[in-house]
Design a protein around this motif. Structure first.
Motif, PDB file in Angstrom:
ATOM      1  N   VAL A  15       0.862  -1.186   0.000  1.00 40.77           N
ATOM      2  CA  VAL A  15       0.000   0.000   0.000  1.00 40.77           C
ATOM      3  C   VAL A  15       0.895   1.231   0.000  1.00 40.77           C
ATOM      4  N   PHE A  16       0.670   2.113  -0.951  1.00 43.19           N
ATOM      5  CA  PHE A  16       1.484   3.341  -0.994  1.00 43.19           C
ATOM      6  C   PHE A  16       0.606   4.541  -1.312  1.00 43.19           C
ATOM      7  N   GLY A  17       1.015   5.683  -0.760  1.00 44.87           N
ATOM      8  CA  GLY A  17       0.304   6.932  -1.029  1.00 44.87           C
ATOM      9  C   GLY A  17       1.172   7.854  -1.856  1.00 44.87           C
ATOM     10  N   GLY A  18       0.579   8.957  -2.298  1.00 39.94           N
ATOM     11  CA  GLY A  18       1.225  10.084  -2.919  1.00 39.94           C
ATOM     12  C   GLY A  18       2.508   9.888  -3.700  1.00 39.94           C
ATOM     13  N   PRO A  19       2.475   9.325  -4.901  1.00 32.99           N
ATOM     14  CA  PRO A  19       3.680   9.338  -5.735  1.00 32.99           C
ATOM     15  C   PRO A  19       4.115  10.766  -6.092  1.00 32.99           C
ATOM     16  N   TYR A  20       3.155  11.706  -6.158  1.00 32.51           N
ATOM     17  CA  TYR A  20       3.473  13.143  -6.272  1.00 32.51           C
ATOM     18  C   TYR A  20       4.347  13.494  -7.472  1.00 32.51           C
ATOM     19  N   ILE A  40      -1.639  -1.193  -4.020  1.00 32.26           N
ATOM     20  CA  ILE A  40      -2.768  -0.275  -3.842  1.00 32.26           C
ATOM     21  C   ILE A  40      -2.206   1.121  -3.613  1.00 32.26           C
ATOM     22  N   CYS A  41      -2.753   2.104  -4.326  1.00 32.75           N
ATOM     23  CA  CYS A  41      -2.309   3.491  -4.181  1.00 32.75           C
ATOM     24  C   CYS A  41      -3.464   4.342  -3.675  1.00 32.75           C
ATOM     25  N   THR A  42      -3.198   5.137  -2.625  1.00 29.27           N
ATOM     26  CA  THR A  42      -4.256   5.950  -2.004  1.00 29.27           C
ATOM     27  C   THR A  42      -4.452   7.310  -2.681  1.00 29.27           C
ATOM     28  N   ARG A  65      -3.803  -0.721  -8.106  1.00 27.53           N
ATOM     29  CA  ARG A  65      -5.202  -0.308  -7.963  1.00 27.53           C
ATOM     30  C   ARG A  65      -5.163   1.058  -7.292  1.00 27.53           C
ATOM     31  N   VAL A  66      -5.810   2.029  -7.901  1.00 28.88           N
ATOM     32  CA  VAL A  66      -5.668   3.421  -7.463  1.00 28.88           C
ATOM     33  C   VAL A  66      -7.032   4.013  -7.149  1.00 28.88           C
ATOM     34  N   ILE A  67      -7.128   4.743  -6.017  1.00 33.54           N
ATOM     35  CA  ILE A  67      -8.318   5.582  -5.816  1.00 33.54           C
ATOM     36  C   ILE A  67      -7.916   7.031  -6.100  1.00 33.54           C
ATOM     37  N   ALA A  68      -8.913   7.864  -6.323  1.00 33.33           N
ATOM     38  CA  ALA A  68      -8.630   9.265  -6.656  1.00 33.33           C
ATOM     39  C   ALA A  68      -8.232  10.044  -5.419  1.00 33.33           C
ATOM     40  N   VAL A 134      -9.788   5.146   1.553  1.00 30.03           N
ATOM     41  CA  VAL A 134     -10.248   6.511   1.264  1.00 30.03           C
ATOM     42  C   VAL A 134      -8.996   7.375   1.082  1.00 30.03           C
ATOM     43  N   HIS A 135      -9.170   8.564   0.503  1.00 27.26           N
ATOM     44  CA  HIS A 135      -7.975   9.400   0.303  1.00 27.26           C
ATOM     45  C   HIS A 135      -7.664  10.214   1.561  1.00 27.26           C
ATOM     46  N   GLY A 136      -8.439  11.269   1.817  1.00 22.41           N
ATOM     47  CA  GLY A 136      -8.218  12.047   3.034  1.00 22.41           C
ATOM     48  C   GLY A 136      -9.069  11.491   4.166  1.00 22.41           C
ATOM     49  N   ALA A 137     -10.377  11.603   3.989  1.00 23.67           N
ATOM     50  CA  ALA A 137     -11.330  11.091   4.974  1.00 23.67           C
ATOM     51  C   ALA A 137     -12.671  10.921   4.293  1.00 23.67           C
ATOM     52  N   ALA A 138     -13.641  10.394   5.047  1.00 25.67           N
ATOM     53  CA  ALA A 138     -14.981  10.210   4.478  1.00 25.67           C
ATOM     54  C   ALA A 138     -15.680  11.544   4.283  1.00 25.67           C
ATOM     55  N   THR A 139     -15.436  12.475   5.200  1.00 26.50           N
ATOM     56  CA  THR A 139     -16.148  13.756   5.145  1.00 26.50           C
ATOM     57  C   THR A 139     -15.588  14.690   4.072  1.00 26.50           C
TER      58      THR A 139
END
Ligand code: FE2
Length: 270
Positions: A15-20, A40-42, A65-68, A134-139
């Motif tokens: 699981v990895f986030g922000g390739p930026y 999986i990419c967040t 697999r990537v979420i926006a 989720v990316h940041g949060a649900a809200t």
């Protein structure tokens, strides 16, 4: 809202986030983790760094697999900024005007269409636990949730998630840029950090998470060619503050951080 169901995943998951837009970092991740069954990419594939198109190519050929993230949502819609809602005049606000314009000019219609098609959230099961990503949060896709965020806020986010997707055991998030894991009642919350920028602790290595075949969670630092990524940013005329952060390990933009995560506190902690 678009929620993807990735079904049952077997084997090791990275699981990895922000390739930026940091192609050097995502190439290093690919080399380091090519034996994993799933990636999986967040979100926030494209952001601060110098190679939006090269980074997109590596993430896509990796089969991740990537979420926006908020960056994909903003870039896909042709917006003028990254959508973090930074206050006018803050360091993040001033810097984002520069890198977002560069990224938006660099990507083509096909990349924008790929971003527009990404799910907002995803659910999957792994090692008998049900996950939501989720990316940041649900809200809010661009909400900053930190390890220091109070439990009541986590519980509120989990309640909203479960109203939408049913019971989950684990929430995976991204966006904030600093990894953590936290137990909130019976739920586990994991922020995998980001691979495109170090986590503001004075080390250049970025971070990602592995879920073992049995479901054990481990955090890892990613060594990659940060000087080359920084040099590419300087050659492109991108903000010096973020180029410097790649090698110094310190962000230029502390105004987004809670006090406990700022440099003065990090140094005091040793
Ligand atoms: Fe984000």
């Amino acid at each position: 809202m678009k929620i993807a169901d990735w079904g049952r995943l077997n084997g090791e998951v990275v699981v990895f986030g922000g390739p930026y837009s940091n192609r050097q970092a995502v190439e290093a991740l690919r080399a380091r983790t090519c034996d994993a069954a799933h990636h999986i990419c967040t979100g926030d594939v494209v952001a601060y760094c110098a190679d939006p198109c090269g980074t997109l190519d590596v993430v896509r050929t990796l089969g991740a697999r990537v979420i926006a993230g908020n960056c994909e949502r903003q870039l896909a819609s042709g917006a003028a900024d990254c959508g973090c809602g930074f206050e006018d005049g803050t360091a993040c606000d001033l810097l984002s005007a520069n890198w977002f314009g560069y990224a938006s000019a660099a990507i083509d219609a096909q990349a924008r269409a790929w971003m527009a098609d990404l799910p907002d959230w995803a659910v999957f099961t792994h090692a008998a636990r049900r996950y939501v990503v989720v990316h940041g949060a649900a809200t809010d896709v661009a909400r900053f949730i930190w390890g220091s965020t109070v439990d009541a806020e986590f519980k509120n986010e989990i309640n909203i998630i479960e109203e939408e997707v049913g019971p989950v055991d684990v929430v995976i998030s991204g966006h904030s840029g600093i990894g953590f894991e936290k137990q909130v009642g019976s739920h586990h919350w994991i922020n995998a950090g980001v691979i495109g920028m170090p986590p503001h602790d004075g080390r250049a290595q970025t971070e990602y998470v592995r879920l073992s075949e049995q479901g054990a969670v481990s955090f890892h630092r990613l060594d990659y060619d940060a000087p080359a990524a920084a040099a590419q940013m300087r050659a492109a005329g991108l903000p010096e503050g973020y180029a410097q952060a790649l090698t110094s390990g310190w962000w230029p933009s502390e105004d987004v951080l809670p006090a406990a995560l700022r440099r003065t506190h990090s140094l005091a902690r040793g």
